[in-house]
Design an enzyme around this catalytic site. Structure first.
Site, PDB file in Angstrom:
ATOM      1  N   ARG A  87       0.785  -1.102   0.137  1.00  0.00           N
ATOM      2  CA  ARG A  87       0.076  -0.063  -0.111  1.00  0.00           C
ATOM      3  C   ARG A  87       1.047   1.213   0.122  1.00  0.00           C
ATOM      4  NH1 ARG A  87      -4.395   0.419   4.407  1.00  0.00           N
ATOM      5  NH2 ARG A  87      -2.703   0.607   5.658  1.00  0.00           N
ATOM      6  N   LYS A 140      -2.632   6.426   1.577  1.00  0.00           N
ATOM      7  CA  LYS A 140      -2.383   6.911   2.935  1.00  0.00           C
ATOM      8  C   LYS A 140      -1.382   8.166   2.855  1.00  0.00           C
ATOM      9  CE  LYS A 140      -2.275   4.540   7.409  1.00  0.00           C
ATOM     10  NZ  LYS A 140      -3.712   5.207   7.909  1.00  0.00           N
ATOM     11  N   GLU A 169     -16.035   6.239   4.266  1.00  0.00           N
ATOM     12  CA  GLU A 169     -15.579   5.568   5.484  1.00  0.00           C
ATOM     13  C   GLU A 169     -15.164   6.460   6.486  1.00  0.00           C
ATOM     14  OE1 GLU A 169     -11.442   4.888   4.973  1.00  0.00           O
ATOM     15  OE2 GLU A 169     -10.983   6.028   3.403  1.00  0.00           O
TER      16      GLU A 169
HETATM   17  N1  PLP Z   1      -9.171   4.103   6.347  1.00  0.00           N
HETATM   18  C1  PLP Z   1      -8.491   5.051   6.974  1.00  0.00           C
HETATM   19  C2  PLP Z   1      -8.755   6.641   6.270  1.00  0.00           C
HETATM   20  C3  PLP Z   1      -7.427   4.712   7.518  1.00  0.00           C
HETATM   21  O1  PLP Z   1      -6.782   5.831   8.355  1.00  0.00           O
HETATM   22  C4  PLP Z   1      -7.262   3.480   8.135  1.00  0.00           C
HETATM   23  C5  PLP Z   1      -6.146   3.028   8.967  1.00  0.00           C
HETATM   24  O2  PLP Z   1      -5.062   2.784   8.529  1.00  0.00           O
HETATM   25  C6  PLP Z   1      -8.133   2.541   7.601  1.00  0.00           C
HETATM   26  C7  PLP Z   1      -9.245   2.941   6.779  1.00  0.00           C
HETATM   27  C8  PLP Z   1      -7.887   0.970   8.061  1.00  0.00           C
HETATM   28  O3  PLP Z   1      -6.798   0.388   7.414  1.00  0.00           O
HETATM   29  P1  PLP Z   1      -6.071  -0.582   7.940  1.00  0.00           P
HETATM   30  O4  PLP Z   1      -6.892  -1.673   8.250  1.00  0.00           O
HETATM   31  O5  PLP Z   1      -5.166  -1.061   6.741  1.00  0.00           O
HETATM   32  O6  PLP Z   1      -5.110  -0.234   8.966  1.00  0.00           O
HETATM   33  C1  COI Z   2      -4.204   2.780  11.443  1.00  0.00           C
HETATM   34  O1  COI Z   2      -5.214   2.317  11.727  1.00  0.00           O
HETATM   35  O2  COI Z   2      -3.147   2.311  11.534  1.00  0.00           O
HETATM   36  C2  COI Z   2      -4.202   4.270  11.073  1.00  0.00           C
HETATM   37  O3  COI Z   2      -3.417   4.667  10.598  1.00  0.00           O
HETATM   38  C3  COI Z   2      -5.722   5.225  11.589  1.00  0.00           C
HETATM   39  C4  COI Z   2      -5.098   6.240  12.237  1.00  0.00           C
HETATM   40  C5  COI Z   2      -6.684   7.140  12.445  1.00  0.00           C
HETATM   41  C6  COI Z   2      -4.578   5.964  13.364  1.00  0.00           C
END
Ligand code: PLP
Ligand code: COI
Length: 341
Positions: free
Chosen positions: A82, A184, A220
């Site tokens: 990612r 991200k 989201e």
């Molecule tokens: N959506 C957003 C905007 C996020 O910042 C995060 C965190 O990383 C997620 C979703 C969840 O992603 P992940 O499950 O890869 O941590």
């Molecule tokens: C995560 O879940 O790792 C993120 O980066 C989300 C953030 C809001 C802490």
């Protein structure tokens, strides 16, 4: 190795400096070897690309202590992939996947004393990040970059631990169609600060963002994807080009189908459907799966009948299976668990 004397069971989700961090620099078209350092300060040009044009991206993953005492990380290769998409979209150099995973392992090993013991509910949060460190004054990509990894022991993301969250539908948009919502990038989070401060001021835990083009579809929150449960126990999750492809959500869909036998639908979810769902959860590395009790749209309350007082039965099954895999109690799909120590 002697663990640090921390109140593991009562940690919140905040930054606590650990002993070592990883730093690599990109100059003259290549990454250097990278190394661990004690120095938690970053020194860059006053004209660095990150400071003016927000050229930065990051990742988030966790290290866990398993039941049998190993330290493991959950799917770090997915974070590497990612970050590659984020870097490409922001005209940054790619930090190679193998090097990324090795750097995660090295950084966690060096901070093993901060990895919370099994059963405390806490984890070591790992934050890889990259930014334009070289000077640019005209709008252009930087020529130099820094990639770093910091770690910090954390407890639950939402204050009060696992409890039903109250959300509000935000009047702000998080991401534009064909924008950067699916990577991200730090800039997505800067954009969302006004929305989260407003939500907190109004007594909500988080925002539900709708699609910016039509404001009819669920996207989201500021830091997690949604999962919903239908009356006939199907699992539904929004599909959109402007949401972050959550690794937790993708893992949960696999678990739901392959471990638990649920039907899973990844599709456009209209806001008008939300009142028909029985359970709602926010999923992400930090959020794990946090139950949503209520979503408020300009005074109209939508209560989620089966997650109004905490996790409903379906979300609880997903949560138990995911955390069971992460903590080594349930056999993981091949390649999901990286053993660090
Ligand atoms: N959506 C957003 C905007 C996020 O910042 C995060 C965190 O990383 C997620 C979703 C969840 O992603 P992940 O499950 O890869 O941590
Ligand atoms: C995560 O879940 O790792 C993120 O980066 C989300 C953030 C809001 C802490």
């Amino acid at each position: 190795m002697v663990k640090k004397d921390l109140d593991w069971a009562n940690l919140d989700f905040s930054y606590r400096k650990t002993d070592k961090r990883y730093v690599a620099n990109y100059r003259n078209g290549e990454w250097d070897a990278g190394d661990l350092t004690d120095d938690d300060k970053v020194t860059i040009s006053e004209c660095a690309g990150v400071l003016h044009y927000s050229q930065s991206c990051f990742e988030g993953l966790k290290a866990y202590t398993t039941e049998d005492g190993h330290i493991v990380a959950f799917r770090p290769d997915m974070n590497a992939e990612r970050m590659e998409s984020s870097a490409k979209r922001l005209e940054m150099p790619v930090f190679p996947k193998e090097k990324f995973v090795d750097a995660v392992v090295e950084t966690v090993r060096a901070n093993a004393a901060y990895v919370p013991p099994y059963g405390t509910g806490a984890t070591l949060y790992i934050r890889p990040y990259m930014f334009g460190s070289g000077p640019v004054i005209g709008v252009a990509p930087s020529k130099e970059y820094q990639f770093r990894i910091l770690t910090t022991p954390v407890g639950p993301y939402f204050k009060g631990g696992v409890r039903a969250l109250n959300l509000c539908v935000s009047d702000f948009d998080r991401a534009a169609p064909r924008g950067t919502g699916d990577i991200k990038a730090g800039l997505n989070y800067a954009m969302s600060l006004r929305a989260i401060v407003t939500a907190h001021r109004n007594g909500y835990d988080e925002n539900m963002f709708l699609d910016a083009a039509t404001r009819t579809m669920v996207e989201e929150t500021g830091g997690a994807n949604f999962i919903f449960v239908t009356k006939d126990n199907k699992i539904v999750t929004p599909k959109s080009d402007s949401i972050l492809p959550s690794i937790t959500r993708r893992s949960l869909l696999h678990i739901a189908k392959e471990y638990l036998g649920f039907t899973v639908e990844e599709r456009e979810v209209y806001f008008s459907e939300v009142s028909d769902f029985t359970e709602c959860g926010l999923c992400g590395t930090a959020a794990v799966i946090s139950p949503v009790g209520k979503i408020v749209d300009h005074g109209r309350e939508i209560c989620m009948p089966n997650s109004f007082n905490g996790m409903g039965t379906v979300i609880k099954k997903l949560y138990d299976t995911l955390t069971g895999i992460q903590m080594g109690q349930i056999e993981a799909p091949k390649g999901w668990i990286k053993i660090i120590a």
